[in-house]
Scaffold this active site. Structure first.
Site, PDB file in Angstrom:
ATOM      1  N   GLU A 235     -27.945 -23.372  99.960  1.00  0.00           N
ATOM      2  CA  GLU A 235     -28.499 -22.546 101.037  1.00  0.00           C
ATOM      3  C   GLU A 235     -27.439 -21.511 101.370  1.00  0.00           C
ATOM      4  O   GLU A 235     -26.417 -21.826 101.977  1.00  0.00           O
ATOM      5  CB  GLU A 235     -28.855 -23.417 102.249  1.00  0.00           C
ATOM      6  N   CYS A 269     -27.636 -17.616 109.397  1.00  0.00           N
ATOM      7  CA  CYS A 269     -28.104 -17.224 108.069  1.00  0.00           C
ATOM      8  C   CYS A 269     -29.541 -16.715 108.115  1.00  0.00           C
ATOM      9  O   CYS A 269     -29.915 -15.851 107.318  1.00  0.00           O
ATOM     10  CB  CYS A 269     -27.976 -18.394 107.088  1.00  0.00           C
TER      11      CYS A 269
END
Length: 490
Positions: A235, A269
């Site tokens: 990720e 993010c």
């Protein structure tokens, strides 16, 4: 031999929060060995007992929310309220993983079809063994727990290497786990710098690595994993787009946009970094956005930049944006390390670093578009593809835009809401990584499918997997397949 240590620092004050060992490759090797033993025991407990232990752990974490939020505030710098919200979301995901693992992963019968009429078939998902988790500093509980909780629920042991900026919270997570599972070291934390993470990723006994961090670091972790063909779920970063359609609720859109961009000092993010607004809504949206931004205070509404080196990246992006676009809020003087005031810049060229690269700060670029289709096309030009947002009152159009947005996740008329839904998978495409945490996909990410077929009886006159097979038996098979599949649809 003296154990080397490193300090975790409060990013707002520079004060030492704690001192932690730099785990050597030998120490990591020993931790993985203990995890191997623990993994066999944990897997043998079965789904029901693991569920009971994990739900107990959930209760322990909940009882320590205030303590953990205070520690996160000290190490990461985010306000205690935001740290509390992060912990609540982590607890929610832990609860879902514990309660749903058996249903998602447990053994079940599957249809064998006509050709396999004489067979019985089952499918189940078995534990991998030891899972290594390398976590980030920006969400030091919620993000790694998306791997830790799901890996544990799937029957694995976990060795967790937290960021060197937030090691204390990672240590505490493992300490509290031992209240619920004292028999074996099913969940361990090893602290250290890059060498520690590399040792974990490179240990051949680690059967999967879950990594969260930058795209550049992910490539290095993948290289270490490749030596042993260790699979990885990555990720990575994002450059998420926020689209405002002509009929959007502008007050709600501006409120969500500002929070998505500025909360956690923009160090998210799946945070908002690029905003595309349809021409008909542009002026009204900007009035709403700038009015709200004017009331936002760095150091009060959000914390400092946690990683000192990121300040230079943020300043470079702001300088480039201000030079090429039109400053609405903030500007180059917004950077006053370790804090950065809100920055909003209009009309920044699409090839600017502020539009193309991940900024990871409280900044957004805003661009006027002809219509929602142009906004979508611009949103999809990024190399990243993690999350995104659509604001529109037209549910059908919003859903279609969300489907066509090149991202792993999209929120409609809300921001980052997909992260709070435990049953939804979390992950991206392109430079944002691959693999999924959360939801059923997240549970399966940390398990291996096991397929079993069992012959219940011999198929009369059709022993096709034998050297004694007669031509007549093959002919019967051809006639059966022709009957089942040979008719063309008109």
């Amino acid at each position: 031999m003296t154990t080397l240590t490193f300090d975790s620092l409060n990013p707002a004050t520079g004060a030492v929060v704690g001192s932690h060992p730099k785990a050597t490759p030998e120490a990591v090797h020993e931790a993985v060995g203990r995890a191997e033993t623990a993994a066999a025991w944990w897997a043998a407990l079965g789904h029901a007992e693991r569920r009971r232990r994990l739900l107990d752990y959930k209760a322990v974490l909940t009882q320590h929310i205030r303590e953990l939020a205070a520690l996160m505030h000290e190490e990461n710098g985010k306000p205690v309220g935001d740290a509390t919200l992060e912990l609540v979301l982590a607890v929610t995901h832990l609860d879902w993983a514990a309660r749903n693992a058996a249903k998602v992963l447990g053994r079940r019968r599957v249809n064998t079809g006509m050709i396999g009429l004489n067979l019985a078939a089952t499918l189940e998902y078995l534990p991998l063994g030891v899972v290594g988790v390398i976590g980030p500093w920006n969400y030091p509980v919620f993000t790694p727990m998306g791997s830790i909780a799901y890996a544990l629920a799937a029957g694995n042991a976990v060795v967790f290497k937290p960021s060197e900026l937030t090691p204390g919270i990672g240590v505490r997570l493992a300490e509290l786990f031992r209240e619920s599972v004292p028999e074996h070291e099913v969940f361990q934390t090893v602290t250290g710098l890059g060498e520690t993470g590399a040792a974990l990723a490179g240990d051949p006994r680690v059967k999967k690595v879950a990594f969260t961090g930058s795209t550049a670091t992910a490539k290095r972790v993948m290289a270490a994993c490749a030596e042993n063909l260790t699979p990885i779920v990555a990720e990575c970063g994002g450059k998420d787009a926020f689209i405002v359609d002509a009929d959007a609720d502008l007050a709600a859109a501006a409120d969500a946009c500002l929070w998505g961009a500025m909360s956690n000092a923009g160090q998210t993010c799946v945070g908002v970094e690029r905003v595309y607004v349809v021409d008909a809504a542009y002026d009204g949206f900007m009035r709403e956005l700038t009015g709200r931004a004017a009331r936002l205070k760095a150091g009060e509404d959000y914390g400092p930049i946690t990683m000192p080196g990121q300040v230079d990246v943020i300043k470079r992006h702001i300088d480039e944006a201000v030079k090429a676009g039109r400053t609405v809020t903030g500007g180059s003087d917004a950077v006053r390390a370790p804090y950065v005031d809100p920055v909003i810049v209009e009309d920044v060229p699409e090839d600017s670093p502020a539009v193309r690269e991940e900024t990871f700060g409280p900044t957004i670029t805003v661009r006027r578009t002809r219509d929602a289709q142009e906004a979508l096309e611009l949103a999809n030009t990024s190399a990243y593809g993690l999350g995104g947002t659509i604001f529109s009152r037209n549910a059908r159009r919003a859903t279609e835009l969300a489907r066509l947005m090149r991202s792993g996740m999209t929120a409609i008329n809300s921001v980052i809401s997909f992260a709070g839904v435990p049953s939804l998978p979390f992950g991206g495409v392109g430079d944002s990584g691959f693999g999924r945490i959360h939801g059923a996909d997240g549970l399966r990410e940390f398990a291996r499918p096991k397929a079993i077929s069992r012959q219940r009886f011999a198929m009369p006159g059709m022993n096709i997997t034998s050297f004694t097979r007669a031509p007549a038996e093959l002919e019967r098979l051809v006639r059966l397949v022709t009957f089942l599949h040979g008719r063309r649809k008109r």
